[in-house]
Design a protein around this motif. Sequence first.
Motif, PDB file in Angstrom:
ATOM      1  N   VAL A   6       0.736  -1.241  -0.234  1.00  0.00           N
ATOM      2  CA  VAL A   6       0.033   0.038   0.366  1.00  0.00           C
ATOM      3  C   VAL A   6       0.878   1.121   0.152  1.00  0.00           C
ATOM      4  CG1 VAL A   6      -1.659   1.282   1.174  1.00  0.00           C
ATOM      5  CG2 VAL A   6      -2.033  -1.028   1.120  1.00  0.00           C
ATOM      6  N   TYR A   8       0.481   5.325   0.167  1.00  0.00           N
ATOM      7  CA  TYR A   8      -0.104   6.723   0.324  1.00  0.00           C
ATOM      8  C   TYR A   8       0.365   7.455  -0.441  1.00  0.00           C
ATOM      9  CZ  TYR A   8      -2.425   4.707   4.843  1.00  0.00           C
ATOM     10  OH  TYR A   8      -3.219   4.080   5.590  1.00  0.00           O
ATOM     11  N   CYS A  35      -3.626   4.690  -2.435  1.00  0.00           N
ATOM     12  CA  CYS A  35      -4.733   5.756  -1.347  1.00  0.00           C
ATOM     13  C   CYS A  35      -4.203   6.952  -1.739  1.00  0.00           C
ATOM     14  CB  CYS A  35      -4.582   5.280   0.135  1.00  0.00           C
ATOM     15  SG  CYS A  35      -4.918   3.417   0.535  1.00  0.00           S
ATOM     16  N   GLU A  54     -11.217   8.342  -7.151  1.00  0.00           N
ATOM     17  CA  GLU A  54     -11.727   7.389  -6.284  1.00  0.00           C
ATOM     18  C   GLU A  54     -12.131   6.019  -6.821  1.00  0.00           C
ATOM     19  OE1 GLU A  54     -15.002   8.568  -3.708  1.00  0.00           O
ATOM     20  OE2 GLU A  54     -13.851   9.810  -2.631  1.00  0.00           O
ATOM     21  N   THR A  57      -8.478   4.348  -7.729  1.00  0.00           N
ATOM     22  CA  THR A  57      -7.778   3.970  -6.676  1.00  0.00           C
ATOM     23  C   THR A  57      -8.627   2.742  -5.790  1.00  0.00           C
ATOM     24  OG1 THR A  57      -8.558   5.559  -4.867  1.00  0.00           O
ATOM     25  CG2 THR A  57      -6.516   6.151  -6.220  1.00  0.00           C
ATOM     26  N   HIS A  59     -10.505   3.423  -3.480  1.00  0.00           N
ATOM     27  CA  HIS A  59     -10.316   4.071  -1.940  1.00  0.00           C
ATOM     28  C   HIS A  59     -11.044   5.385  -2.137  1.00  0.00           C
ATOM     29  CE1 HIS A  59      -8.066   0.755  -0.784  1.00  0.00           C
ATOM     30  NE2 HIS A  59      -7.010   0.819  -1.656  1.00  0.00           N
ATOM     31  N   TRP A  74      -8.858   3.182   5.006  1.00  0.00           N
ATOM     32  CA  TRP A  74      -7.684   2.900   3.960  1.00  0.00           C
ATOM     33  C   TRP A  74      -7.053   1.699   4.671  1.00  0.00           C
ATOM     34  CZ3 TRP A  74      -4.842   8.029   3.020  1.00  0.00           C
ATOM     35  CH2 TRP A  74      -5.380   8.915   1.997  1.00  0.00           C
TER      36      TRP A  74
END
Length: 181
Positions: A6, A8, A35, A54, A57, A59, A74
């Motif tokens: 993951v 960010y 995210c 959105e 992703t 998310h 998340w």
Amino acid sequence: MTTAPVLYLFGSAAPPVFDVAKVIEDAQTRGWDVCLGLTPTAARWLAEQLPDLERLTGHPVRSEYKMPGEPDVWPKADVIAVAPATFNTVNAWALGLTNDFVVGVVAEGIGKRIPIVAMPCVNAAYVQHARFERSVAELRDMGVRVLYGEGGFVPNQPGQGKPKEYPWHLVLDAAQEISRT
């Protein structure tokens, strides 16, 4: 539940943020579950694109803190990339001023020992302010990989920015390098 690492991806309100969809796609091609977090101004700039981002992703795009007691929407971050990081974001982060979601998460991320890479996007006038160089040095001292100067972002003169030349690939390359996964 995700099996991909993951990332960010946090963006501030600087012109390269308008290319964030392409960056997300590049990161996904590299195997990341992305995210997207934005400063409030960047979220306002991209307001019309937020539903598409959105969907891209998978998310919610976040720009505000959640309410106490609300579940986190998340998965946990393996790596955080902050780009473009404006003068305000870099300085607020180094000073620990967590008024906005992005700065709050990255400030806490240092303490959680999440690998973090940041690449500023500031003009040459801003970098003349003494606080900026101190902030970059302080973030580096805290373990943040700051891509600024040779091998990273090099400021342009005010009004002569080249947002399409922002070296996004350096951020994603560094995220892969520092990833623990």
